[in-house]
Design an enzyme around this catalytic site. Structure first.
Site, PDB file in Angstrom:
ATOM      1  CG  ASP A 130      -2.673  -4.460   6.955  1.00  0.00           C
ATOM      2  OD1 ASP A 130      -1.727  -4.891   6.258  1.00  0.00           O
ATOM      3  OD2 ASP A 130      -3.212  -3.351   6.746  1.00  0.00           O
ATOM      4  CD  GLU A 133       2.767  -6.074   6.282  1.00  0.00           C
ATOM      5  OE1 GLU A 133       2.207  -5.972   5.176  1.00  0.00           O
ATOM      6  OE2 GLU A 133       3.285  -7.145   6.686  1.00  0.00           O
ATOM      7  N   GLY A 165       0.820  -1.204   0.000  1.00  0.00           N
ATOM      8  CA  GLY A 165       0.000   0.000   0.000  1.00  0.00           C
ATOM      9  C   GLY A 165       0.855   1.254   0.000  1.00  0.00           C
TER      10      GLY A 165
END
Length: 377
Positions: free
Chosen positions: A176, A168, A97
């Site tokens: 996530d 992450e 992202g």
């Protein structure tokens, strides 16, 4: 003896050498939002092409919105029989992202930190519940958000170029996009190892880990896509048969042992101890990697996977939305972005700096419901 055995675990590169994470986070300048994701209908197939190659096809808010809306439209369209998602030719399917934009929004107090995660997790859920067969061609780097737009679909086709990771914890976040659902459901405690260390799986190992459903030579993907589009009113079974026909022809690394096979007994034993006692770092090579990660992220991630193991995907996504908002209110995410993206010193100063300093009360608060602000799916 145990120490000597565990030292032979596949090398998990130190934090300062995790160049793939830098690519995972590195963003290009803003481009025309209508070209960042290409949405087209060819025959009976809806085709999504992620089209930000300079940013390794990382997802921004506009792309997520467009994809969600189009998937919902194709799902209702009686002339659309399957959905294919892919990247353009290059080295990435999707590297995650738009982390830099999220960090900037968080510092500015923008609503984007709520809107982005709501939209992204809603997209993950839409893919998982889509009534049309969903085929992800994960050719190249597939990390974070890229995993979220592939792993929840019915079919995931890996190639020899696929690089999977959930890195992450190295930037003050947690795995996530439904990681709390699919990771603890992998064989043994493999998902815990991947989540905590950010270890990268490559090529056929992505299939052997259970993340991909099929393996096809990268050079055969254009032909596979053409054959998928040519199917007349295809059923899930027809699509599976076609994918299987390509899968069985691929001989790349067919005889190669799974990279973690000889280590799974040790990984399982260590992970079980972590689950029983919270995280107690093993005195071996894995410890060196975990010591580079955010202590807060490690504790959140361990509990996320433990709880997610018995939850539905929708329950996991609601939990992860709460965690995303907790992380964006904290220190470590912004420090991780600084260390990896801005100053690039690869030396984050985590706060707290040690696992024992992350209190159970703090972790409990991260998981608390948000009332009317909870994610609605």
């Amino acid at each position: 003896m145990a120490a000597r055995v565990l030292r032979r675990l596949p090398r998990v590169k130190p934090f300062h050498r995790l160049q793939v994470i830098l690519q995972h986070l590195k963003m290009s300048k803003q481009t025309d939002s209508t070209t960042e994701v290409l949405l087209e209908k060819r025959g009976g197939a809806g085709i999504i092409t992620l089209n930000r190659p300079k940013a390794l096809n990382a997802l921004n808010f506009s792309m997520i919105q467009q994809m969600y809306s189009q998937i919902k439209t194709w799902e209702k369209d009686p002339e659309t029989f399957l959905i294919i998602i892919k990247g353009p030719e290059g080295k990435a399917f999707c590297a995650g992202g738009d982390i830099r934009a999220i960090a900037d929004a968080g510092k500015a107090g923008s609503r984007l930190i709520q809107d982005f995660f709501r939209a992204e997790y809603s997209l993950n859920n839409a893919i998982a519940t889509c009534k049309k067969p969903y085929v992800a061609l994960i050719d190249g780097i597939t990390m974070g958000g890229g995993v979220g737009v592939s792993v929840h679909g019915r079919f995931r086709v890996a190639t020899e170029k696929t690089v999977f990771a959930m890195p992450e914890t190295a930037i003050g976040l947690f795995p996530d996009v439904g990681g709390g659902y699919f990771l603890p459901r992998l064989s043994g405690k493999m998902g815990y190892f991947l989540a905590l260390t950010g270890f990268r799986l490559k090529g056929r190992d992505v299939l052997k880990a259970g993340i991909a459903t099929h393996f096809v030579d990268s050079e055969k993907l254009p032909a596979l896509e053409k054959d998928l589009i040519a199917l007349k009113s295809p059923s899930t079974e027809n699509i599976a048969d076609l994918l299987n026909s390509y899968h069985v022809k691929s001989k790349v690394d067919q005889e190669k042992e799974f990279v973690l096979d000889e280590h799974m007994e040790k990984i399982n034993r260590i992970a079980i101890k972590q689950c029983q006692k919270n995280i107690v770092l093993p005195p071996f090579q894995i410890s060196h990697t975990l010591n580079k990660m955010s202590p807060t992220s490690l504790k959140i991630t361990l509990r996320q996977l433990r709880e997610g193991a018995s939850m539905s995907l929708q329950e996991v996504l609601r939990m992860e939305y709460r965690l995303s908002q907790a992380c964006l209110k904290g220190h470590d995410f912004y420090e991780g972005v600084r260390a990896v993206l801005i100053d690039k010193d690869q030396s984050p100063r985590w706060r707290p700096a040690a696992l024992e300093e992350v209190s159970d009360e703090f972790v409990d608060n991260c998981f608390k419901p948000l009332g009317s602000n909870d994610l609605k799916l």
